[in-house]
Design a protein around this motif. Structure first.
Motif, PDB file in Angstrom:
ATOM      1  N   ILE A 156     -10.543 -47.999 -26.908  1.00 18.35           N
ATOM      2  CA  ILE A 156     -11.105 -46.790 -26.288  1.00 18.35           C
ATOM      3  C   ILE A 156     -11.721 -45.886 -27.349  1.00 18.35           C
ATOM      4  O   ILE A 156     -12.816 -45.336 -27.173  1.00 18.35           O
ATOM      5  N   VAL A 157     -11.019 -45.736 -28.481  1.00 14.05           N
ATOM      6  CA  VAL A 157     -11.519 -44.865 -29.560  1.00 14.05           C
ATOM      7  C   VAL A 157     -12.848 -45.381 -30.090  1.00 14.05           C
ATOM      8  O   VAL A 157     -13.840 -44.641 -30.204  1.00 14.05           O
ATOM      9  N   ILE A 158     -12.890 -46.680 -30.416  1.00 14.31           N
ATOM     10  CA  ILE A 158     -14.112 -47.254 -31.011  1.00 14.31           C
ATOM     11  C   ILE A 158     -15.265 -47.190 -30.012  1.00 14.31           C
ATOM     12  O   ILE A 158     -16.402 -46.846 -30.355  1.00 14.31           O
ATOM     13  N   ARG A 159     -14.990 -47.492 -28.715  1.00 16.12           N
ATOM     14  CA  ARG A 159     -16.056 -47.477 -27.712  1.00 16.12           C
ATOM     15  C   ARG A 159     -16.631 -46.065 -27.559  1.00 16.12           C
ATOM     16  O   ARG A 159     -17.835 -45.881 -27.487  1.00 16.12           O
ATOM     17  N   ASN A 160     -15.769 -45.052 -27.522  1.00 12.99           N
ATOM     18  CA  ASN A 160     -16.251 -43.677 -27.378  1.00 12.99           C
ATOM     19  C   ASN A 160     -17.087 -43.252 -28.573  1.00 12.99           C
ATOM     20  O   ASN A 160     -18.142 -42.626 -28.424  1.00 12.99           O
ATOM     21  N   LEU A 161     -16.605 -43.562 -29.786  1.00 11.02           N
ATOM     22  CA  LEU A 161     -17.337 -43.141 -30.984  1.00 11.02           C
ATOM     23  C   LEU A 161     -18.690 -43.850 -31.074  1.00 11.02           C
ATOM     24  O   LEU A 161     -19.700 -43.239 -31.434  1.00 11.02           O
ATOM     25  N   MET A 162     -18.726 -45.165 -30.751  1.00  7.51           N
ATOM     26  CA  MET A 162     -20.002 -45.888 -30.783  1.00  7.51           C
ATOM     27  C   MET A 162     -20.939 -45.373 -29.688  1.00  7.51           C
ATOM     28  O   MET A 162     -22.147 -45.222 -29.909  1.00  7.51           O
ATOM     29  N   SER A 163     -20.392 -45.108 -28.498  1.00  3.68           N
ATOM     30  CA  SER A 163     -21.213 -44.588 -27.398  1.00  3.68           C
ATOM     31  C   SER A 163     -21.822 -43.245 -27.764  1.00  3.68           C
ATOM     32  O   SER A 163     -23.001 -42.992 -27.526  1.00  3.68           O
ATOM     33  N   ASN A 164     -21.001 -42.347 -28.363  1.00  5.53           N
ATOM     34  CA  ASN A 164     -21.520 -41.043 -28.807  1.00  5.53           C
ATOM     35  C   ASN A 164     -22.604 -41.213 -29.866  1.00  5.53           C
ATOM     36  O   ASN A 164     -23.616 -40.504 -29.863  1.00  5.53           O
ATOM     37  N   ALA A 165     -22.375 -42.147 -30.813  1.00  2.47           N
ATOM     38  CA  ALA A 165     -23.359 -42.361 -31.876  1.00  2.47           C
ATOM     39  C   ALA A 165     -24.696 -42.801 -31.281  1.00  2.47           C
ATOM     40  O   ALA A 165     -25.764 -42.326 -31.693  1.00  2.47           O
ATOM     41  N   LEU A 166     -24.657 -43.713 -30.301  1.00  2.00           N
ATOM     42  CA  LEU A 166     -25.898 -44.162 -29.652  1.00  2.00           C
ATOM     43  C   LEU A 166     -26.556 -43.028 -28.883  1.00  2.00           C
ATOM     44  O   LEU A 166     -27.774 -42.878 -28.864  1.00  2.00           O
TER      45      LEU A 166
END
Length: 696
Positions: free
Chosen positions: A584-594
């Protein structure tokens, strides 16, 4: 900056050449100052002693007068301070006069301190401390401690300064030296003022005022009032500042204490400056400047010049402002005086920004920021916090001792009364004991009920907050896309939109449904953590695999914006964490970065191996985050809707969820960002121990 108080003697190059120059100086610069009467008196006494029969340079009285004269000339003829202290040191060593040698070492330390040569100053002050400790001279030990602490303060090393002041305060308390207690407590207050902890600084000044009243020296009290005026000016309590400044000026003018009078004038100018009365500020700054023409108090001159620069800046006379600020900056650099350099850099940044010289403005802003970080580094704050805690503990202990004494006194009275009234005592004791037992029982029950009530109130408050946030996000961020979807279906059903037109909306509908799905997943995960329904179950986690899965999951979004996704993780990035939560952490951070990276950008995921943790970093080349927003990002109650570079909507919930997930796994999360350059989110998770890796 507050003026550091020191221990100055109030009694009391060749050396002959030095005394001749001094005599000529006073002859050519006649003034009616009390301080100069003292200098004249010492010169007369030294010359009279030298002309006496059987005079010896090793005479301890002669050495004492040389040290006294050196201190009197400290802020007037600094070269004479050096020459006189050197001669006093040589004669003291030749005669074995330890007290004279110690004072001469401190005089040399003062000279190098005033000229910004910290290493040499510390060398001489430490030598004076060693010698005074060896000879068990209490006064000299305290003076040496105070000098060492002051020098560390000038260097910006508040932690070491505080350490020496505390040791000195303990010793002065033991020795009963109220004068040094006044000085050292005031200098500790100045350390708190430098950290902008004005409430704690004023607590120490309250102690200092009490010591000054017991000493009964109005000059000491005036020195304290001028420093208090400076703090009130910084707190924007300008009436209090002006009252204290005026009170101190009256005393300094009466006793002709020129270096402190110049400082008090400067504080009065500073007070008018804070009130944006720039002309009056310049008037008092110029009064101080006139006195500084006959002084060699370089540190005091820094604040004066910088204050004048700010006043001219307020009057829109930028050229004059720059002249004074540059002069103050030059003196600060020469003295290696970090606090002064920081304040001057801030003024020069504003002046150059006003001139549209952004390159120079940026240079001074970077200097200001670097020095601010140095002067407020964590060890300084920790040391001051430790002192505050120590003081509170000592106060509690003192209150407890008083309370115990009070109780013992009451018990003693009961015991005395019982000698005459034995029977009454037995009855009263029994009643008191029973009452005390009942009272204790009631207190325990009341305390337990109070704690239970507070616990339930906190739980209810958190549940309400969770409910409010869930409804806020559902109402604000989910209702809109769902309502739009419903409206489109209604138009299709009623025939107002054809099938071909409907198909044109399909990509947007898919995007909205993806957004709803992603938000719902976050809401469910976050809701579980808030309702104590989420349990962290650590196991071996291959972080590289999780990153690759999310890169695949988000690849379509990245391709639409032509963003390159890059993983720099190795296959040995194995952690001991809950895989679902880290996912969940990695998906949120990558989604925000995109979301916040414009087209043709890049998002990089990397890892850094530390002794017990993995540091995972998600770096983007996006728009960056303002520092004010960074402070709100991870707050539990934060609920700010944001929009990406292609108007992608976000709830602000993801980062709050990330913080909770990372902390549940024993890690930390933080962000580094620069506007228009991009952001990097870092988080740490525990490494898998070798025995688990092998077992896996």
């Amino acid at each position: 900056m507050n003026k550091v108080r020191g221990y100055f003697l109030t009694q009391g190059c060749s050396l002959t050449k030095c005394l001749f120059v001094l005599g000529l100086f006073f002859l050519l610069h006649p003034r009616n100052y009390a301080q100069e009467n003292r200098k004249d008196s010492l010169l007369v006494q030294i010359n009279k002693l030298r002309s006496s029969q059987n005079f010896s340079y090793k005479d301890t009285l002669h050495i004492k007068m040389l040290n006294d004269l050196a201190q009197e000339l400290r802020f007037y003829k600094v070269d004479s301070l050096l020459l006189l202290s050197q001669d006093a040191l040589n004669h003291s060593k030749a005669s074995g006069y330890n007290t004279g040698e110690c004072r001469a070492l401190m005089g040399l330390g003062d000279y190098y301190s005033d000229n910004g040569k910290h290493k040499k100053a510390l060398l001489y002050y430490n030598s004076a401390l060693s010698l005074s400790t060896k000879t068990q001279n209490k006064d000299l030990i305290l003076e040496s401690k105070d000098n060492l602490a002051g020098e560390y303060s000038y260097r910006g090393d508040y932690a070491k300064a505080l350490s020496h002041y505390l040791e000195g305060i303990d010793m002065a308390t033991e020795f009963g030296d109220k004068k040094m207690l006044s000085i050292m407590n005031e200098n500790v207050a100045n350390l708190y003022a430098a950290q902008k902890d004005y409430a704690q600084a004023l607590i120490f000044y309250k102690k200092v005022k009490k010591f000054n009243e017991e000493i009964g020296n109005e000059v000491f009290s005036a020195e304290t009032m001028s420093n208090i005026a400076s703090i009130y000016a910084d707190m924007n309590k300008l009436d209090y500042a002006m009252f204290n400044a005026n009170s101190s000026i009256t005393v300094f003018e009466k006793h002709q204490v020129m270096d402190w009078l110049a400082y008090a004038y400067e504080i009065k100018g500073k007070t008018y400056l804070k009130g944006q009365k720039y002309k009056w500020a310049l008037h008092w700054y110029k009064q101080s400047e006139m006195l500084h023409q006959n002084l060699e108090d370089f540190r005091g001159e820094i604040d004066l010049l910088n204050g004048m620069a700010k006043a001219y800046f307020g009057l829109k006379k930028d050229s004059l402002a720059e002249v004074y600020a540059l002069k103050a900056f030059g003196i600060s650099e020469r003295l290696k005086f970090l606090k002064g350099k920081q304040q001057c850099a801030e003024t020069l940044y504003k002046v150059n920004k006003n001139k549209n010289d952004f390159s120079t403005a940026l240079k001074y802003h970077e200097i200001y920021q670097t020095l601010s970080d140095t002067l407020t580094r964590s060890e300084n704050r920790k040391s001051l916090t430790m002192l505050k805690t120590k003081m509170e503990h000592e106060k509690q202990k003192e209150d407890l001792i008083k309370e115990n004494k009070k109780q013992l006194s009451q018990q003693r009275n009961y015991m005395y009364a019982s000698l005459g009234f034995l029977l009454i005592f037995i009855v009263v004791s029994f009643l008191v004991h029973r009452s005390d037992k009942i009272q204790k029982k009631l207190n325990i029950e009341l305390k337990q009920k109070t704690e239970d009530l507070e616990l339930k109130q906190n739980e209810l408050r958190e549940i309400n907050e969770t409910k409010d946030k869930l409804f806020s996000i559902i109402g604000h961020d989910l209702r809109g896309p769902i309502g739009a979807f419903q409206g489109l279906l209604k138009l299709l059903k009623e025939g107002e939109v054809g099938q071909s037109e409907f198909m044109e909306f399909v990509p947007k509908l898919r995007h909205d449904i993806d957004h709803i799905s992603f938000t719902l997943n976050n809401l469910l995960s976050w809701g579980q953590t808030q309702m104590n329904g989420s349990v962290t179950r650590p196991s071996l986690v291959n972080v590289e695999s999780i990153v690759k899965e999310n890169m695949h999951l988000l690849s379509e979004i990245a391709e639409k914006k032509s963003i390159k996704l890059s993983s720099q993780l190795s296959s040995n990035t194995v952690a001991w964490s809950d895989s679902d939560q880290i996912d969940i952490v990695i998906r949120n951070l990558m989604s925000n970065a995109l979301k916040f990276t414009p087209n043709n950008g890049m998002v990089t995921i990397s890892s850094n191996e530390m002794s017990h943790f993995w540091q995972i970093s998600v770096r983007d080349t996006g728009v960056g985050i303002d520092q004010e927003i960074i402070q709100k990002l991870f707050r539990k109650k934060s609920n700010v809707t944001t929009y990406g570079t292609n108007n992608e909507k976000g709830t602000g919930l993801g980062l709050s969820l990330c913080k909770e997930m990372v902390e549940k796994n024993g890690g930390d999360i933080w962000v580094e960002s620069h506007i228009r350059k991009g952001s990097t989110f870092h988080f740490t998770i525990p490494k898998a121990k070798k025995k688990y890796q092998q077992a896996g």
